[in-house]
Write a protein that holds these residues in place. Structure first.
Motif, PDB file in Angstrom:
ATOM      1  N   PRO A  28      43.388  55.664  33.604  1.00  0.00           N
ATOM      2  CA  PRO A  28      43.547  54.450  34.166  1.00  0.00           C
ATOM      3  C   PRO A  28      42.691  53.719  34.862  1.00  0.00           C
ATOM      4  CG  PRO A  28      44.656  56.678  35.730  1.00  0.00           C
ATOM      5  CD  PRO A  28      43.159  57.284  34.409  1.00  0.00           C
ATOM      6  N   VAL A  29      41.774  53.714  35.191  1.00  0.00           N
ATOM      7  CA  VAL A  29      40.872  52.956  36.147  1.00  0.00           C
ATOM      8  C   VAL A  29      40.375  51.728  34.973  1.00  0.00           C
ATOM      9  CG1 VAL A  29      38.787  52.498  36.923  1.00  0.00           C
ATOM     10  CG2 VAL A  29      39.654  54.727  37.550  1.00  0.00           C
ATOM     11  N   PRO A  30      40.008  51.861  34.590  1.00  0.00           N
ATOM     12  CA  PRO A  30      39.841  50.693  33.148  1.00  0.00           C
ATOM     13  C   PRO A  30      41.443  49.379  32.730  1.00  0.00           C
ATOM     14  CG  PRO A  30      38.868  52.206  32.141  1.00  0.00           C
ATOM     15  CD  PRO A  30      39.203  52.943  33.326  1.00  0.00           C
ATOM     16  N   THR A  31      42.390  50.553  32.280  1.00  0.00           N
ATOM     17  CA  THR A  31      43.482  49.947  32.540  1.00  0.00           C
ATOM     18  C   THR A  31      44.339  49.347  33.460  1.00  0.00           C
ATOM     19  OG1 THR A  31      44.683  51.350  31.061  1.00  0.00           O
ATOM     20  CG2 THR A  31      46.370  50.592  32.051  1.00  0.00           C
ATOM     21  N   ALA A  32      43.819  49.883  34.756  1.00  0.00           N
ATOM     22  CA  ALA A  32      44.503  48.552  36.307  1.00  0.00           C
ATOM     23  C   ALA A  32      43.124  48.051  36.238  1.00  0.00           C
ATOM     24  CB  ALA A  32      43.511  49.673  37.372  1.00  0.00           C
ATOM     25  N   VAL A  33      42.122  48.072  35.808  1.00  0.00           N
ATOM     26  CA  VAL A  33      41.427  46.656  36.176  1.00  0.00           C
ATOM     27  C   VAL A  33      41.948  45.503  35.144  1.00  0.00           C
ATOM     28  CG1 VAL A  33      38.842  45.783  35.632  1.00  0.00           C
ATOM     29  CG2 VAL A  33      39.175  47.718  36.468  1.00  0.00           C
ATOM     30  N   ILE A  35      45.036  45.216  33.976  1.00  0.00           N
ATOM     31  CA  ILE A  35      46.146  44.269  34.136  1.00  0.00           C
ATOM     32  C   ILE A  35      45.847  43.344  35.576  1.00  0.00           C
ATOM     33  CG2 ILE A  35      48.630  44.849  35.846  1.00  0.00           C
ATOM     34  CD1 ILE A  35      48.242  47.380  33.705  1.00  0.00           C
ATOM     35  N   PHE A  36      44.703  43.465  36.173  1.00  0.00           N
ATOM     36  CA  PHE A  36      44.586  43.120  37.569  1.00  0.00           C
ATOM     37  C   PHE A  36      43.848  42.130  37.066  1.00  0.00           C
ATOM     38  CE2 PHE A  36      41.151  41.644  40.739  1.00  0.00           C
ATOM     39  CZ  PHE A  36      42.233  41.533  42.254  1.00  0.00           C
ATOM     40  N   GLY A  37      43.236  42.100  36.199  1.00  0.00           N
ATOM     41  CA  GLY A  37      42.777  40.754  35.677  1.00  0.00           C
ATOM     42  C   GLY A  37      43.554  39.624  34.998  1.00  0.00           C
ATOM     43  N   LEU A  38      44.783  39.625  34.293  1.00  0.00           N
ATOM     44  CA  LEU A  38      45.544  39.758  33.811  1.00  0.00           C
ATOM     45  C   LEU A  38      46.546  39.044  34.509  1.00  0.00           C
ATOM     46  CD1 LEU A  38      46.953  42.308  30.250  1.00  0.00           C
ATOM     47  CD2 LEU A  38      45.330  39.456  30.282  1.00  0.00           C
ATOM     48  N   VAL A  39      46.557  39.497  35.837  1.00  0.00           N
ATOM     49  CA  VAL A  39      47.536  38.897  36.564  1.00  0.00           C
ATOM     50  C   VAL A  39      46.697  37.765  37.565  1.00  0.00           C
ATOM     51  CG1 VAL A  39      48.689  39.913  39.410  1.00  0.00           C
ATOM     52  CG2 VAL A  39      48.728  41.321  37.270  1.00  0.00           C
ATOM     53  N   MET A  40      45.164  37.932  37.317  1.00  0.00           N
ATOM     54  CA  MET A  40      44.660  36.597  38.380  1.00  0.00           C
ATOM     55  C   MET A  40      44.857  35.811  37.606  1.00  0.00           C
ATOM     56  SD  MET A  40      43.877  37.950  40.905  1.00  0.00           S
ATOM     57  CE  MET A  40      42.054  36.737  41.788  1.00  0.00           C
ATOM     58  N   VAL A  41      44.587  35.890  35.999  1.00  0.00           N
ATOM     59  CA  VAL A  41      44.426  34.363  34.733  1.00  0.00           C
ATOM     60  C   VAL A  41      45.648  34.492  35.244  1.00  0.00           C
ATOM     61  CG1 VAL A  41      43.991  34.266  32.335  1.00  0.00           C
ATOM     62  CG2 VAL A  41      42.710  35.599  33.560  1.00  0.00           C
TER      63      VAL A  41
END
Length: 68
Positions: A28-33, A35-41
């Protein structure tokens, strides 16, 4: 056999099966990273669009009543 012993053995054997299977998916860690990047964009795009809209609205001239 006591229930606690049975549950312990069942959980332990299931965990051993999961450890042996190398194809159990991504962690789940890469998936969370990602998702966080997509939210920031998405936030950056929203802020940029909001800034452009505010500039456009500020450029609209003030309303003046028509003279007779």
């Amino acid at each position: 056999m006591r229930l606690s012993t049975y549950l312990y053995v069942a959980v332990r054997s299931r965990l051993a099966q999961l450890r042996r299977d190398p194809e159990r998916g991504d962690s789940p860690v890469p998936t969370a990273v990602i998702i966080f990047g997509l939210v920031m964009v998405a936030m950056l795009v929203t802020l940029a669009a909001s800034g452009k809209a505010k500039e456009w609205m500020d450029a609209v001239p003030d309303h003046k009543d028509p003279t007779k």
